[in-house]
Design an enzyme around this catalytic site. Structure first.
Site, mmCIF file in Angstrom:
data_model
loop_
_atom_site.group_PDB
_atom_site.id
_atom_site.type_symbol
_atom_site.label_atom_id
_atom_site.label_comp_id
_atom_site.label_asym_id
_atom_site.label_seq_id
_atom_site.Cartn_x
_atom_site.Cartn_y
_atom_site.Cartn_z
ATOM 1 N N ASP A 170 0.854 -1.266 -0.013
ATOM 2 C CA ASP A 170 -0.042 -0.112 0.079
ATOM 3 C C ASP A 170 0.893 1.220 0.059
ATOM 4 O O ASP A 170 0.885 2.083 0.712
ATOM 5 C CB ASP A 170 -0.983 0.035 1.290
ATOM 6 C CG ASP A 170 -1.725 -1.108 1.029
ATOM 7 O OD1 ASP A 170 -2.437 -1.594 -0.042
ATOM 8 O OD2 ASP A 170 -2.374 -1.991 2.147
ATOM 9 N N LYS A 182 0.917 -7.761 -2.882
ATOM 10 C CA LYS A 182 -0.057 -7.324 -3.643
ATOM 11 C C LYS A 182 -0.231 -6.166 -3.982
ATOM 12 O O LYS A 182 0.227 -5.198 -3.391
ATOM 13 C CB LYS A 182 -1.490 -7.433 -2.356
ATOM 14 C CG LYS A 182 -2.873 -6.712 -3.007
ATOM 15 C CD LYS A 182 -4.047 -7.343 -2.149
ATOM 16 C CE LYS A 182 -4.250 -6.045 -0.996
ATOM 17 N NZ LYS A 182 -4.385 -4.778 -1.326
ATOM 18 N N LYS A 215 -10.262 -5.710 -8.292
ATOM 19 C CA LYS A 215 -11.708 -5.626 -7.945
ATOM 20 C C LYS A 215 -12.645 -5.186 -9.166
ATOM 21 O O LYS A 215 -13.383 -4.325 -9.143
ATOM 22 C CB LYS A 215 -12.168 -5.009 -6.805
ATOM 23 C CG LYS A 215 -11.305 -5.337 -5.469
ATOM 24 C CD LYS A 215 -11.774 -4.667 -4.025
ATOM 25 C CE LYS A 215 -11.071 -5.065 -3.009
ATOM 26 N NZ LYS A 215 -9.541 -4.719 -3.115
ATOM 27 N N ASP A 221 -18.181 -4.631 -13.701
ATOM 28 C CA ASP A 221 -18.682 -4.078 -14.845
ATOM 29 C C ASP A 221 -19.542 -4.856 -15.663
ATOM 30 O O ASP A 221 -19.705 -5.945 -15.262
ATOM 31 C CB ASP A 221 -17.637 -2.978 -15.569
ATOM 32 C CG ASP A 221 -18.060 -1.813 -16.173
ATOM 33 O OD1 ASP A 221 -19.255 -1.799 -16.917
ATOM 34 O OD2 ASP A 221 -17.494 -0.694 -15.937
ATOM 35 N N ARG A 256 -0.517 -3.419 6.586
ATOM 36 C CA ARG A 256 -0.064 -2.610 7.638
ATOM 37 C C ARG A 256 0.731 -3.146 9.018
ATOM 38 O O ARG A 256 1.483 -2.427 9.555
ATOM 39 C CB ARG A 256 -1.240 -1.397 8.315
ATOM 40 C CG ARG A 256 -1.479 -0.332 7.037
ATOM 41 C CD ARG A 256 -2.783 0.274 7.579
ATOM 42 N NE ARG A 256 -3.981 -0.608 6.973
ATOM 43 C CZ ARG A 256 -5.306 -0.113 7.259
ATOM 44 N NH1 ARG A 256 -5.686 0.937 7.791
ATOM 45 N NH2 ARG A 256 -6.133 -0.887 6.815
#
Length: 245
Positions: A17, A39, A68, A71, A222
């Protein structure tokens, strides 16, 4: 124990992240001895671009491309086809998109990988985000019933559509494993060791609890990357996982 540590490493996914390729590669190099998969989520992919996948793969690890997709079937199929060409090992879509969308994504990914001579990535469907609690599920999202029942239904939908597994909180892992079988991959975020803080995650478990419940992979961000010494934190999590393998 050394063999169990290696098995644990293959199951640990570290969430990158961060916002730049340089940060992502530095973290990957530091943590590759302790995690087999990294990731790449929206923040990193949208900031650094598709090439970040290649740079991370060059460190000898696998990549979970966590975008993710959700549609209409054709749009998702074309997007999934493009992502499959990047060499990612795991790609995900939203189970809420329905059977036609799920099947279109899986077919596009597998055909693209075959054309390029690459191993087919796992195609995984996201169920209910781990930041969603029961009140939010019912009152804000307007969905009836229990979260576990919705996750179970979407897991079965995903399996029947021919995908490889789901993303779900560790609290639903055992029921998914019961109804979808041992070969169905279950990726579980919401992993929080007892010594870390929960943050914005609601439906959480410790690494040992999640492995015991039947998770295939654990996603940890985290509690590792937000510490002063990520390598030490990763080692502690590996040890906890190995003890129940």
């Amino acid at each position: 124990m050394e063999n169990k540590i290696q098995r644990a490493r293959e199951k640990l996914i570290v969430a990158l992240d961060v916002a730049s390729t340089e940060e992502a590669v530095a973290l990957t190099r530091q943590l590759a001895p302790y995690a087999g998969v990294f990731k790449v989520g929206m923040q990193l992919f949208y900031s650094a671009g598709p090439e970040v996948v290649r740079h991370i793969k060059e460190q000898g690890v696998k990549v979970f491309l966590d975008l993710k997709l959700h549609d209409i079937p054709n749009t998702v199929a074309q997007a999934a086809k493009a992502l499959a060409g990047l060499g990612a090992d795991i790609i995900n879509v939203h189970a809420a998109g329905g059977t036609a969308m799920l099947q279109a994504a899986a077919q596009a990914v597998r055909e693209r990988a075959a054309t390029l001579g690459l191993p087919a990535p796992l195609v995984i469907a996201v169920t209910v985000l781990t930041s969603i609690d029961q009140r939010t599920f019912n009152q804000e999202m307007g969905l009836t019933g229990e979260i576990e029942d919705r996750v179970k239904a979407w897991a079965l939908l995903t399996r029947d559509a021919g995908l490889d597994g789901v993303v779900a909180s560790p609290r639903e892992t055992s029921v998914i494993r019961q109804v979808c079988g041992e070969e169905f991959a279950i990726i579980t975020p919401g992993i929080r060791p007892a010594w870390s803080v929960s943050g914005d995650q609601k439906r959480i478990m410790t690494p040992a609890q999640a492995i015991s419940a039947g998770s295939t992979y654990l996603v940890v961000g985290r509690p590792i990357t937000g510490t002063d010494n990520p390598a030490v934190a990763a080692q502690k999590i590996l040890q906890e996982m190995a003890e129940v393998l």
